[in-house]
Design an enzyme around this catalytic site. Structure first.
Site, short mmCIF file in Angstrom:
data_model
loop_
_atom_site.label_atom_id
_atom_site.label_comp_id
_atom_site.label_asym_id
_atom_site.label_seq_id
_atom_site.Cartn_x
_atom_site.Cartn_y
_atom_site.Cartn_z
N HIS A 45 6.45 2.83 -6.42
CA HIS A 45 5.51 3.86 -6.87
C HIS A 45 5.77 4.32 -8.30
CE1 HIS A 45 2.83 7.31 -5.14
NE2 HIS A 45 2.53 7.04 -6.39
N LYS B 217 3.00 2.49 -1.03
CA LYS B 217 3.97 2.54 -2.13
C LYS B 217 5.30 3.12 -1.67
CE LYS B 217 0.03 3.53 -5.16
NZ LYS B 217 -0.87 4.12 -4.15
N ASP C 239 -6.11 2.18 -0.76
CA ASP C 239 -4.89 2.40 -1.52
C ASP C 239 -4.25 3.71 -1.08
OD1 ASP C 239 -3.19 1.79 -4.07
OD2 ASP C 239 -3.76 3.90 -4.27
N TYR D 13 1.75 10.55 -0.24
CA TYR D 13 0.47 11.24 -0.11
C TYR D 13 0.40 12.06 1.18
CZ TYR D 13 -1.11 7.96 -3.78
OH TYR D 13 -1.24 7.22 -4.91
#
Length: 285
Positions: free
Chosen positions: A90, A57, A25, A30
């Site tokens: 997201h 996402k 994931d 990120y």
């Protein structure tokens, strides 16, 4: 892979895959998708892409339909893959790319973003689409719109402190699978979670670790669990789950749902939007 530093995420992904995990994931925001892509390439000779389930996402600043495909293509390039198994919106918040102000109309009515995500499925760049951090009202709003593909997943914070039983019940009735992020309560609460008397009691009785008791509870609730760690030992520990006897499961479920919920991740104040539309609390309580 949230909060997993780029220098460590590659080794953590490889350790997870060698343990037996196949679901990775991630997310554009990120900032570590390139490292994940390198790690996947390094193991592809014995863990082929087809055996993996890769999630990413769509970030808030790419909700305008004309921006969705380019954002997805960047993720695909960094992950060194032709497709994603799951692509999530997201947050239910659309932000303008230039100044990060919130586009209130697109946030409240995200169907244009969703339709572009549906197009990515038709093009073969994505196998499944879903959402993240949506409450029941926002899910009802999206699914009552003119959409062709039902959301497969809603990834939300779920843990002992914020178990969200109403959302879980609604999601099961409406065929949307919940994924639990921060299943131990996030970095700030993990220690407190694992030391809870009810968790300790269950772990001792079943001769398992407190972390395994928590992960097993999540799975038994009918959710997908996303435990995060860059430690190889904890990655392996979290992989092993056990069937909790019904009375022990009920004891933990009752304890989790009988106290006032405490949400650990909520950027509402920072973004100037009430994302979850729930009762606010003193975050220091």
């Amino acid at each position: 892979t949230w909060k997993a530093p780029p220098a460590k995420v590659g080794a953590a992904v490889k350790a997870a895959l060698e343990t037996g995990y196949r679901h990775i994931d991630g997310a554009w925001i990120y900032g570590n998708e390139a490292e994940i892509g390198h790690a996947l390439k390094e193991v592809e000779h014995h863990i082929p892409r087809g055996s993996l389930f890769l999630t990413s996402k769509l970030w808030n600043t790419f909700h305008n339909p004309e921006d969705v495909e380019a954002a997805l293509d960047e993720t695909l390039s960094k992950l060194q893959t032709d497709y994603l198994d799951l692509y999530l919106m997201h947050w239910p918040i659309a932000q303008n790319a230039d100044d990060h102000t919130v586009d209130m109309e697109l946030s409240e009515n995200p169907v244009r973003t969703w339709k572009k995500m549906e197009e990515m499925v038709r093009k073969g760049k994505v196998r499944n689409i879903g959402v993240s951090n949506f409450n029941i009202r926002r899910l009802q709003n999206l699914t009552s719109s003119d959409i062709e593909i039902w959301p497969a997943i809603n990834q939300v914070e779920l843990n002992y402190w914020n178990p969200q039983p109403e959302l879980l019940t609604w999601s099961k009735k409406n065929n949307i699978l919940l994924e639990a992020y921060s299943p131990f309560g996030g970095s700030d609460m993990v220690g407190k979670t694992l030391k809870l008397p009810v968790v300790q009691r269950i772990a001792k009785k079943l001769k398992i670790t407190p972390a395994q008791a928590i992960v097993s509870w999540h799975v038994q609730r009918g959710t997908v669990v996303l435990p995060k760690s860059v430690d190889a030992g904890r990655i392996s520990e979290n992989y092993h789950i056990y069937a909790l006897p019904s009375e022990l499961f009920d004891e933990l479920e009752s304890a989790a749902t009988s106290h006032r919920p405490h949400r650990l991740t909520d950027p509402s104040a920072r973004w100037g939007v009430d994302i979850f539309e729930d009762e606010k609390e003193d975050q220091n309580s």
